[in-house]
Design an enzyme around this catalytic site. Structure first.
Site, PDB file in Angstrom:
ATOM      1  N   ASP A  49       0.395  -0.999   0.720  1.00 27.90           N
ATOM      2  CA  ASP A  49      -0.183  -0.086   0.035  1.00 27.90           C
ATOM      3  C   ASP A  49       1.180   1.469   0.241  1.00 27.90           C
ATOM      4  O   ASP A  49       1.870   1.003   1.026  1.00 27.90           O
ATOM      5  CB  ASP A  49      -0.942   0.087   1.519  1.00 27.90           C
ATOM      6  N   SER A  87       8.759   3.896   5.555  1.00 33.65           N
ATOM      7  CA  SER A  87       9.825   4.663   4.522  1.00 33.65           C
ATOM      8  C   SER A  87       9.147   3.883   2.801  1.00 33.65           C
ATOM      9  O   SER A  87       7.979   4.033   2.162  1.00 33.65           O
ATOM     10  CB  SER A  87      11.251   4.041   4.246  1.00 33.65           C
ATOM     11  N   HIS A 133       5.335  -7.004   0.025  1.00 32.90           N
ATOM     12  CA  HIS A 133       4.701  -8.659  -0.241  1.00 32.90           C
ATOM     13  C   HIS A 133       5.544  -8.414  -2.035  1.00 32.90           C
ATOM     14  O   HIS A 133       5.680  -8.007  -2.841  1.00 32.90           O
ATOM     15  CB  HIS A 133       3.505  -8.231  -0.232  1.00 32.90           C
TER      16      HIS A 133
END
Length: 287
Positions: free
Chosen positions: A90, A253, A147
């Protein structure tokens, strides 16, 4: 406060010391104070706790546990098309495009070296010459587990020491070579469409960078580049399926992906400044 002053203060601030302190506080169990900070953070950054596996702020004993919270099963469906590479996190698309003359675009008017980003490894950088890159910025409100965008086998991990500038858009537009000067963990994978790099870039207040196979890679920080090689055959191979967790930030980050030439085409939905959701189409394998 002016933008120039904000940037100037970053050069003067003892960023490593500040980050170590933030990491210790974020991992401390402070009871009601931890809960109060978590509730403030949720309100301040409009964090959607409805999709968290445990939506109760009081259930998290440390701020870090809250920050790397798991999502409910099914909250991020993974695109099942084998030809689709899915978003690893995300985030927000900062920049993407071709790696031209070994350079990546950091922001308008700023480019930096792929070789420097990869810890100075000339042979490794050559694998991505003429390929594609994408830079994804994770904001405080985002889900902070990273991921796999595709099925892959881990070949190499490189820890590159460096600075800890903030990586927000303002800094990216004003600090030269930002991503090649900040501390980072470079993960190199072999895929059916060629080599792929997934790079986790540190920043101010990022208390640690972790991977699922090595756990905490940093801290502690070190003065030299470190490299780990992994077997590409046999029982000790480290293999991932698309959508599997591979790492996380405490606190968040930037993720940078590098792809080999003529291996992928970015999805038509890709546009600088647009939000991404882990598991949705990122790119398509060129066959």
């Amino acid at each position: 406060m002016s933008d120039n002053l904000k940037i100037g203060l970053q050069y003067l601030t003892p960023k490593h010391a500040l980050t170590r302190l933030a990491g210790k506080l974020a991992s401390a169990k402070m009871g009601w104070l931890t809960t109060a900070v978590i509730k403030w953070f949720i309100k301040q950054y409009n964090v959607n706790m409805d999709e968290a596996k445990n939506p109760d702020p009081e259930a998290y004993s440390t701020f870090n546990n809250f920050f790397v919270r798991e999502l409910e099963d099914g909250a991020r469906p993974i695109n099942e098309d084998d030809s689709v590479i899915s978003h690893p996190a995300d985030a927000c698309v900062s920049q993407f495009g071709p790696i031209m003359d070994g350079k990546l675009v950091q922001a308008k008017g700023h480019v930096y070296s792929a070789q420097e980003l990869l810890g100075g490894d000339e042979a490794l950088a050559a694998e991505f010459m003429g390929g594609e890159f994408a830079t994804l910025y994770l904001s405080p409100s985002d889900y902070h587990r990273v991921h796999m965008p595709c099925d892959a086998t881990l070949r190499k991990m490189i820890y590159v020491p460096g600075d800890l500038f903030s990586v927000n858009p303002l800094t990216a537009e004003n600090v030269p070579n930002l991503f090649a000067r900040n501390e980072r963990v470079v993960c190199i994978f072999d895929t059916e469409f060629g080599p792929m790099a997934q790079i986790l870039v540190g920043a101010t207040i990022v208390g640690s960078i972790e991977t699922t196979w090595a756990e905490t890679v940093t801290p502690p920080t070190g003065p030299a580049v470190k490299t780990w090689h992994y077997p590409l055959s046999g029982d000790d191979m480290i293999c991932f399926k698309k959508g599997e967790e591979m790492g996380r930030f405490k606190l968040g980050s930037t993720v940078i992906n590098l792809f080999a030439p003529n291996s992928i085409k970015f999805d038509d939905s890709m546009e600088n400044g647009t939000p991404t959701r882990m598991g949705t189409p990122f790119a398509h394998i060129v066959k």
